[in-house]
Write a protein that holds these residues in place. Structure first.
Motif, PDB file in Angstrom:
ATOM      1  N   CYS A 359     -10.436  -1.178   2.342  1.00  0.00           N
ATOM      2  CA  CYS A 359     -10.108  -0.399   1.298  1.00  0.00           C
ATOM      3  C   CYS A 359      -8.713   0.360   1.680  1.00  0.00           C
ATOM      4  O   CYS A 359      -8.786   1.547   1.369  1.00  0.00           O
ATOM      5  CB  CYS A 359     -11.180   0.664   1.027  1.00  0.00           C
ATOM      6  SG  CYS A 359     -11.034   1.386  -0.620  1.00  0.00           S
ATOM      7  N   MET A 360      -7.865  -0.312   2.409  1.00  0.00           N
ATOM      8  CA  MET A 360      -6.289   0.200   2.817  1.00  0.00           C
ATOM      9  C   MET A 360      -5.655   0.190   1.502  1.00  0.00           C
ATOM     10  O   MET A 360      -5.219  -0.806   0.801  1.00  0.00           O
ATOM     11  CB  MET A 360      -6.082  -0.548   3.699  1.00  0.00           C
ATOM     12  CG  MET A 360      -4.490  -0.383   4.195  1.00  0.00           C
ATOM     13  SD  MET A 360      -4.256   0.958   5.216  1.00  0.00           S
ATOM     14  CE  MET A 360      -4.199   0.421   6.637  1.00  0.00           C
ATOM     15  N   ALA A 361      -5.159   1.380   0.864  1.00  0.00           N
ATOM     16  CA  ALA A 361      -4.365   1.422  -0.169  1.00  0.00           C
ATOM     17  C   ALA A 361      -3.320   2.720  -0.040  1.00  0.00           C
ATOM     18  O   ALA A 361      -4.026   3.717   0.277  1.00  0.00           O
ATOM     19  CB  ALA A 361      -5.276   1.505  -1.535  1.00  0.00           C
ATOM     20  N   VAL A 362      -2.239   2.464  -0.536  1.00  0.00           N
ATOM     21  CA  VAL A 362      -1.307   3.479  -0.762  1.00  0.00           C
ATOM     22  C   VAL A 362      -0.825   3.560  -2.281  1.00  0.00           C
ATOM     23  O   VAL A 362      -0.554   2.300  -2.941  1.00  0.00           O
ATOM     24  CB  VAL A 362      -0.089   3.202   0.161  1.00  0.00           C
ATOM     25  CG1 VAL A 362       0.988   4.139  -0.127  1.00  0.00           C
ATOM     26  CG2 VAL A 362      -0.592   3.366   1.557  1.00  0.00           C
ATOM     27  N   HIS A 363      -0.857   4.559  -2.959  1.00  0.00           N
ATOM     28  CA  HIS A 363      -0.330   4.584  -4.540  1.00  0.00           C
ATOM     29  C   HIS A 363       0.976   3.981  -4.414  1.00  0.00           C
ATOM     30  O   HIS A 363       1.863   4.116  -3.732  1.00  0.00           O
ATOM     31  CB  HIS A 363      -0.269   6.025  -4.893  1.00  0.00           C
ATOM     32  CG  HIS A 363      -0.014   5.962  -6.432  1.00  0.00           C
ATOM     33  ND1 HIS A 363       1.091   5.826  -6.908  1.00  0.00           N
ATOM     34  CD2 HIS A 363      -0.887   6.385  -7.549  1.00  0.00           C
ATOM     35  CE1 HIS A 363       1.155   6.014  -8.214  1.00  0.00           C
ATOM     36  NE2 HIS A 363      -0.266   6.410  -8.409  1.00  0.00           N
ATOM     37  N   GLN A 364       1.080   3.186  -5.575  1.00  0.00           N
ATOM     38  CA  GLN A 364       2.406   2.383  -5.876  1.00  0.00           C
ATOM     39  C   GLN A 364       3.511   3.041  -5.629  1.00  0.00           C
ATOM     40  O   GLN A 364       4.329   2.726  -5.225  1.00  0.00           O
ATOM     41  CB  GLN A 364       2.131   1.835  -7.248  1.00  0.00           C
ATOM     42  CG  GLN A 364       2.959   0.505  -7.259  1.00  0.00           C
ATOM     43  CD  GLN A 364       2.857  -0.027  -8.658  1.00  0.00           C
ATOM     44  OE1 GLN A 364       2.058   0.526  -9.758  1.00  0.00           O
ATOM     45  NE2 GLN A 364       4.136  -0.594  -9.362  1.00  0.00           N
ATOM     46  N   ASP A 365       3.664   4.410  -6.246  1.00  0.00           N
ATOM     47  CA  ASP A 365       4.713   5.174  -6.158  1.00  0.00           C
ATOM     48  C   ASP A 365       5.301   5.423  -4.773  1.00  0.00           C
ATOM     49  O   ASP A 365       6.277   6.046  -4.474  1.00  0.00           O
ATOM     50  CB  ASP A 365       4.516   6.607  -6.954  1.00  0.00           C
ATOM     51  CG  ASP A 365       4.400   6.127  -8.436  1.00  0.00           C
ATOM     52  OD1 ASP A 365       4.833   5.164  -8.800  1.00  0.00           O
ATOM     53  OD2 ASP A 365       4.154   7.258  -9.200  1.00  0.00           O
ATOM     54  N   TYR A 366       4.224   5.375  -3.836  1.00  0.00           N
ATOM     55  CA  TYR A 366       4.473   6.025  -2.549  1.00  0.00           C
ATOM     56  C   TYR A 366       4.573   4.821  -1.546  1.00  0.00           C
ATOM     57  O   TYR A 366       4.527   5.284  -0.197  1.00  0.00           O
ATOM     58  CB  TYR A 366       3.594   7.083  -2.120  1.00  0.00           C
ATOM     59  CG  TYR A 366       3.738   8.214  -3.014  1.00  0.00           C
ATOM     60  CD1 TYR A 366       4.757   9.235  -2.788  1.00  0.00           C
ATOM     61  CD2 TYR A 366       2.968   8.459  -4.089  1.00  0.00           C
ATOM     62  CE1 TYR A 366       4.943  10.143  -3.521  1.00  0.00           C
ATOM     63  CE2 TYR A 366       3.044   9.419  -4.942  1.00  0.00           C
ATOM     64  CZ  TYR A 366       4.107  10.621  -4.784  1.00  0.00           C
ATOM     65  OH  TYR A 366       4.164  11.408  -5.625  1.00  0.00           O
ATOM     66  N   GLN A 367       4.582   3.843  -1.813  1.00  0.00           N
ATOM     67  CA  GLN A 367       4.528   2.668  -0.750  1.00  0.00           C
ATOM     68  C   GLN A 367       6.050   2.522  -0.001  1.00  0.00           C
ATOM     69  O   GLN A 367       6.846   2.836  -0.658  1.00  0.00           O
ATOM     70  CB  GLN A 367       4.091   1.097  -1.563  1.00  0.00           C
ATOM     71  CG  GLN A 367       2.750   1.230  -1.830  1.00  0.00           C
ATOM     72  CD  GLN A 367       2.244  -0.028  -2.534  1.00  0.00           C
ATOM     73  OE1 GLN A 367       3.141  -0.926  -2.762  1.00  0.00           O
ATOM     74  NE2 GLN A 367       1.033  -0.109  -3.077  1.00  0.00           N
ATOM     75  N   GLY A 368       5.974   1.793   1.179  1.00  0.00           N
ATOM     76  CA  GLY A 368       7.005   1.615   1.749  1.00  0.00           C
ATOM     77  C   GLY A 368       7.851   2.745   2.435  1.00  0.00           C
ATOM     78  O   GLY A 368       8.759   2.712   2.540  1.00  0.00           O
ATOM     79  N   SER A 369       7.026   3.820   2.700  1.00  0.00           N
ATOM     80  CA  SER A 369       7.258   4.858   3.446  1.00  0.00           C
ATOM     81  C   SER A 369       6.531   5.244   4.622  1.00  0.00           C
ATOM     82  O   SER A 369       6.312   6.276   4.976  1.00  0.00           O
ATOM     83  CB  SER A 369       7.629   6.196   2.616  1.00  0.00           C
ATOM     84  OG  SER A 369       8.348   6.051   1.543  1.00  0.00           O
ATOM     85  N   ALA A 370       6.074   4.100   5.147  1.00  0.00           N
ATOM     86  CA  ALA A 370       5.141   4.200   6.461  1.00  0.00           C
ATOM     87  C   ALA A 370       4.007   4.840   6.129  1.00  0.00           C
ATOM     88  O   ALA A 370       3.304   5.163   7.314  1.00  0.00           O
ATOM     89  CB  ALA A 370       6.072   4.659   7.555  1.00  0.00           C
TER      90      ALA A 370
END
Ligand SMILES: CC(C)(COP(=O)(O)OP(=O)(O)OC[C@H]1O[C@@H](n2cnc3c(N)ncnc32)[C@H](O)[C@@H]1OP(=O)(O)O)[C@@H](O)C(=O)NCCC(=O)NCCS
Length: 437
Positions: A359-370
Motif C-alpha cells: 500500500c505504498m502511495a503518494v498523492h499525485q500532487d506530491y510525487q517526485g519530491s522524495a
C-alpha cells in the motif's frame, strides 16, 4: 466546456476543505487599511461565504489609519515600542474611528442585493463588550495614557453568538470594570480572542506577503521556532510583517494549531489559502506542517481517499476499511496540514524474519519530491527494530521504483508461507525482495 471542467474539478477538490472547516472557529484579523481599500467589499463577500459554509467566524478589525486621519492636524502621533500613546484627544479619535469602521463593516455584511455575491446571505453580526482591558501604565518613564492591554475575553458570550450562527465583529477597544475605555492593538486582541476561544485558526490579513528579505521568496510555512529565528535574523523587518509574526508565535505557543499570514491585497487570497492544497499565504504552526508518523484509526478515511484512485488504476490491490482497520498498526502516513498525502504498510510475518511492504502511495500532487523515499527509509528503520532480515514487495507497475532502491526480482516461492496469503494470482504481481541486515 474546458472552463466547465476546471470549475467542476476545482469545486470537487475543495470539498475536503469544506468538510474539514465546517463548525470550526476561525478568528480573522485585518488592519484599518483593508477597510479603506476599494476592494474591501470582496473580503466581506469572502467572509460571508465562510459563514455560509458553517465556519464560526470572528472578525477583529484595526483602526490605525482612521485614527491618524483624525489626528492629522494635531501634533504628530507618538508611539513607543510600536504602540500608540493615546492621550485624551487621541482617545476621542479612537472612539470615532472604531464606531465608524464597525458600522461600515456591519453595513457591508448586511448587504443582500440580488445581483451581488451577498444575495441571500442574510448574515447576522454581533458586536459587544467582549474585551476587558487594563491600562499599560508607564513604561520606560513613558505614560501610555489610554492605551491598554487585554485583561480578559468573554469567550462564553462570543461562543453564544457563534452558536447562533452570528458573525462576531470585535473592535480594538476594551473596557475596564471602572468604565474606562482603552485603545488596544488589533493584533493583540485577535491573538487573545483566538486563544480564549481555542480557535482552530487565527488568520491575519496582512499588508504584504511574508517574504525572506535575503532572496525575496515568499515563505510558505514556518514552525514557531523557525519564525522566532527569522525575526532574530531580520531585526529590520517592517511592522506590517514583524507584528503579525509575533502575534502568530504567541498564539501558537498558547495552543492555536495554525496561524495564517495572508497578503490581503491579493484578490481571493483568503479562499485560496483555505480551500486549495498549498494555499497562498504563510502558515505558522508549532508542529511541522508535514509529518511522517505511524497511522492511527483516525487516518483510515484519509488513507482510503488517497488509495482509491490508485486501486481503480490497478496500481494497488483493493483493501476494505475493515482490513485497514485491523492492520492499522502496520501503517505509516504522511500528513500535510490535516490531509493524508502518503501512506505505506509493513506487514511482518509471525516469525519476525521478513515482511511485506504494501500500500505504498503518494498523492499525485506530491510525487517526485522524495516522499516515497522517506517512507521507504522509515520502513527500513521499522523493519530493523522488529528484527526483520528481508523485505518483499508485490508490484504490478512500480517494480523499477523498487529495483532502483536495491530490490531484486524474486518469485512467489521465496515468500514465507504466512505472507503468501497476500499474493493475489489474478493480479499477477511481480515479487521483489531486499535483504536489510
Ligand atoms: C511509487 C510512489 C510511491 C513514489 O512516490 P514519490 O514520492 O514520487 O517517490 P520519490 O520522489 O521518492 O521518487 C520519484 C522517482 O520515482 C520515479 N517513479 C515514480 N513512479 C515510478 C514507477 N512506477 N516506476 C519507476 N519509477 C517511478 C519518478 O520518475 C522519480 O524519478 P526521477 O526523479 O528520476 O524522475 C508514487 O509514485 C506512487 O504513489 N505511485 C502510485 C502507487 C504505486 O504504484 N505504489 C506502489 C505499489 S507497489
Amino acid at each position: 466546456m474546458e472552463s466547465h471542467q476546471s470549475f467542476v474539478s476545482w469545486f470537487r477538490n475543495s470539498s475536503p476543505y469544506i468538510h474539514a472547516h465546517r463548525n470550526k472557529t476561525f478568528v480573522i484579523s485585518f488592519g484599518g487599511e483593508a477597510v479603506l481599500d476599494d476592494d474591501f467589499a470582496n473580503h466581506v463577500h469572502d467572509f460571508a461565504l465562510l459563514n455560509s459554509l458553517g465556519i464560526r467566524l470572528v472578525l477583529v478589525h484595526g483602526i490605525r489609519p482612521q485614527i491618524d486621519q483624525r489626528l492629522k492636524n494635531s501634533p504628530p502621533p507618538r508611539f513607543h515600542k510600536h504602540l500608540r500613546i493615546t492621550d485624551d484627544q487621541a482617545l476621542q479619535c479612537v472612539k470615532e474611528a472604531a464606531g465608524l469602521v464597525r458600522v461600515e463593516i456591519e453595513a457591508l455584511l448586511s448587504m443582500g442585493l440580488a445581483n451581488s455575491p451577498m444575495a441571500g446571505a442574510k448574515i447576522k453580526v454581533a458586536s459587544g463588550n467582549f474585551v476587558t482591558a487594563k491600562p499599560i501604565g508607564v513604561i520606560d518613564g513613558i505614560d501610555y495614557c489610554h492605551t491598554g492591554e487585554v485583561r480578559r475575553i468573554d469567550s462564553a458570550a462570543i461562543h453564544q453568538q457563534l452558536d447562533q450562527n452570528n458573525v462576531v465583529l470585535i473592535s480594538p477597544i476594551g473596557y475596564s470594570p471602572s468604565g474606562e475605555i482603552f485603545n488596544l492593538s488589533a493584533e493583540q486582541v485577535a491573538t487573545a480572542v483566538s486563544i480564549a476561544l481555542k480557535a482552530e485558526k487565527l488568520i491575519l490579513l496582512t499588508e504584504q506577503s511574508c517574504c525572506n528579505p535575503d532572496d525575496g521568496a515568499q515563505i510558505q510555512q514556518m514552525t514557531t521556532a523557525e519564525a522566532r529565528t527569522f525575526l532574530e535574523q531580520h531585526p529590520d523587518l517592517a511592522d506590517t510583517i514583524s507584528l503579525p509574526l509575533k502575534a502568530a508565535i504567541q498564539s501558537c505557543q498558547s495552543g492555536i494549531d495554525r496561524v495564517h499570514l495572508i497578503n490581503r491585497t491579493h484578490n481571493g487570497a483568503l479562499l485560496l489559502e483555505l480551500f486549495t492544497r498549498d494555499g497562498i499565504g504563510t502558515l505558522i504552526s508549532s508542529t511541522p506542517f508535514e509529518e511522517l508518523r505511524p497511522a492511527t484509526l483516525n487516518d483510515i478515511g484519509g488513507i482510503l481517499e488517497l488509495i482509491k484512485p490508485l486501486e481503480q488504476q490497478g496500481k494497488l490491490t483493493k483493501r476494505s476499511r475493515e482490513k485497514i482497520e485491523m492492520e492499522i498498526a502496520d501503517y505509516i502516513v504522511i500528513e500535510r496540514d490535516g490531509l493524508i498525502i502518503g501512506c505505506t504498510a509493513l506487514h511482518p510475518d509471525e516469525q519476525r524474519e521478513s515482511g511485506v511492504i504494501a500500500c505504498m502511495a503518494v498523492h499525485q500532487d506530491y510525487q517526485g519530491s522524495a516522499r516515497g523515499n522517506r517512507m521507504l527509509e522509515y520502513t527500513y528503520r521499522r523493519a530493523n527494530k522488529l528484527g526483520l532480515k528481508k523485505l518483499f514487495v508485490l508490484s504490478t507497475q512500480t517494480m523499477h521504483w523498487f529495483i532502483e532502491r536495491g530490490f531484486l526480482p524474486s518469485d512467489i516461492n521465496s515468500l514465507p508461507d504466512p505472507l503468501k496469503t497476500l499474493y493475489n494470482p489474478q493480479r499477477n504481481s511481480k515479487v521483489l525482495c531486499k535483504n536489510i541486515e
